[in-house]
Design an enzyme around this catalytic site. Structure first.
Site, short mmCIF file in Angstrom:
data_model
loop_
_atom_site.label_atom_id
_atom_site.label_comp_id
_atom_site.label_asym_id
_atom_site.label_seq_id
_atom_site.Cartn_x
_atom_site.Cartn_y
_atom_site.Cartn_z
N HIS A 45 0.81 -1.22 0.00
CA HIS A 45 0.00 0.00 0.00
C HIS A 45 0.84 1.27 0.00
O HIS A 45 0.29 2.37 -0.10
CB HIS A 45 -0.92 -0.01 1.23
CG HIS A 45 -1.57 -1.34 1.46
ND1 HIS A 45 -2.47 -1.89 0.56
CD2 HIS A 45 -1.43 -2.27 2.46
CE1 HIS A 45 -2.87 -3.08 1.02
NE2 HIS A 45 -2.24 -3.33 2.17
N GLU A 97 0.39 -10.86 -7.70
CA GLU A 97 0.26 -10.28 -6.36
C GLU A 97 -0.69 -11.17 -5.56
O GLU A 97 -1.77 -11.52 -6.05
CB GLU A 97 -0.32 -8.86 -6.49
CG GLU A 97 -0.59 -8.19 -5.17
CD GLU A 97 -1.21 -6.79 -5.35
OE1 GLU A 97 -1.16 -6.22 -6.47
OE2 GLU A 97 -1.77 -6.28 -4.36
N LEU A 157 -3.44 -12.94 1.67
CA LEU A 157 -4.30 -13.90 2.37
C LEU A 157 -5.71 -13.35 2.52
O LEU A 157 -6.69 -14.07 2.36
CB LEU A 157 -3.71 -14.21 3.75
CG LEU A 157 -2.35 -14.92 3.71
CD1 LEU A 157 -1.27 -14.05 4.30
CD2 LEU A 157 -2.41 -16.24 4.44
N ARG A 189 -11.40 -4.55 3.55
CA ARG A 189 -10.87 -4.17 4.85
C ARG A 189 -10.83 -2.63 4.96
O ARG A 189 -11.63 -1.94 4.36
CB ARG A 189 -9.50 -4.83 5.05
CG ARG A 189 -9.60 -6.38 5.02
CD ARG A 189 -8.27 -7.04 5.29
NE ARG A 189 -7.73 -6.65 6.59
CZ ARG A 189 -6.48 -6.89 6.97
NH1 ARG A 189 -5.64 -7.51 6.15
NH2 ARG A 189 -6.05 -6.52 8.15
N ARG A 214 -6.13 -0.03 2.80
CA ARG A 214 -5.64 -1.26 2.17
C ARG A 214 -6.20 -1.44 0.76
O ARG A 214 -5.81 -2.35 0.04
CB ARG A 214 -6.01 -2.49 3.01
CG ARG A 214 -5.32 -2.52 4.35
CD ARG A 214 -5.56 -3.83 5.07
NE ARG A 214 -5.43 -3.65 6.49
CZ ARG A 214 -4.28 -3.75 7.18
NH1 ARG A 214 -3.18 -4.05 6.56
NH2 ARG A 214 -4.24 -3.53 8.47
C1 DQA Z 1 -1.71 -8.77 3.50
C2 DQA Z 1 -2.67 -7.59 3.53
C3 DQA Z 1 -1.94 -6.32 3.92
O1 DQA Z 1 -2.84 -5.22 3.95
C4 DQA Z 1 -1.31 -6.46 5.30
O2 DQA Z 1 -0.57 -5.31 5.63
C5 DQA Z 1 -0.51 -7.69 5.43
C6 DQA Z 1 -0.96 -8.93 4.81
C7 DQA Z 1 -2.44 -10.12 3.24
O3 DQA Z 1 -1.76 -11.08 2.88
O4 DQA Z 1 -3.65 -10.18 3.42
O5 DQA Z 1 0.50 -7.71 6.15
O6 DQA Z 1 -0.79 -8.59 2.44
#
Ligand code: DQA
Length: 151
Positions: free
Chosen positions: A84, A102, A105, A111, A115
């Site tokens: 981000h 990309e 999880l 969210r 994000r």
């Molecule tokens: C993440 C989502 C991101 O916003 C977060 O900062 C993470 C994990 C995920 O895999 O869902 O650290 O990349």
């Protein structure tokens, strides 16, 4: 690349070393080691060799993209919070000129609003977000198919 073993680099950004204990209601109970073991197993099925990195430091990740990522056929990238914010990782990925998927999880669009912006999505082959650890496996299948078709 049909018929050749693919080399796939897997990048994991900050705090993903804490998977398993970190906010398990969001990220699940499986640790990064377990996810990587499953990726390696899938790699055998897809005739792909997996090389991975996890770091909490942006510069280390940029160096890895330059030194190792750029020598791979493709990459899976979960840049975690740097997704981000990091122009540096975006630029490193552009310079590496290696196709990447990309992965997240969680579903980053479901969210907090900060994000919902990814600095990487528009230069990725595709994005897999929201399937827990399976996002990595789905991303790897998509990436391998893309690389084999792109030959
Ligand atoms: C993440 C989502 C991101 O916003 C977060 O900062 C993470 C994990 C995920 O895999 O869902 O650290 O990349």
């Amino acid at each position: 690349m049909t018929g050749e073993t693919l080399s796939i680099g897997v990048l994991n950004g900050p705090n993903l070393d804490l998977l398993g204990t970190r906010e398990p209601h969001l990220y699940g109970g499986e640790g990064l080691k377990g996810i990587l073991a499953r990726l390696e197993e899938l790699g055998r099925e897809l005739d792909s060799r997996v090389t991975s990195v996890q770091s909490n430091h942006e510069g280390e990740l940029a160096d890895w993209i330059r030194d190792t990522g750029s020598t791979q056929d493709g990459m899976l990238v979960n840049a975690a919070a740097y997704t981000h914010t990091s122009v540096a990782l975006r630029d490193a990925l552009l310079a590496a000129r290696v196709p990447f998927v990309e992965v997240h999880l969680t579903n980053i669009w479901a969210r907090e609003s900060f994000r919902r912006r990814s600095l990487l999505s528009d230069i990725a082959v595709g994005v897999v977000s929201g399937f827990g650890a399976d996002s990595y496996l789905l991303g790897m299948r998509g990436l391998a198919a893309h690389l084999r078709l792109a030959e």
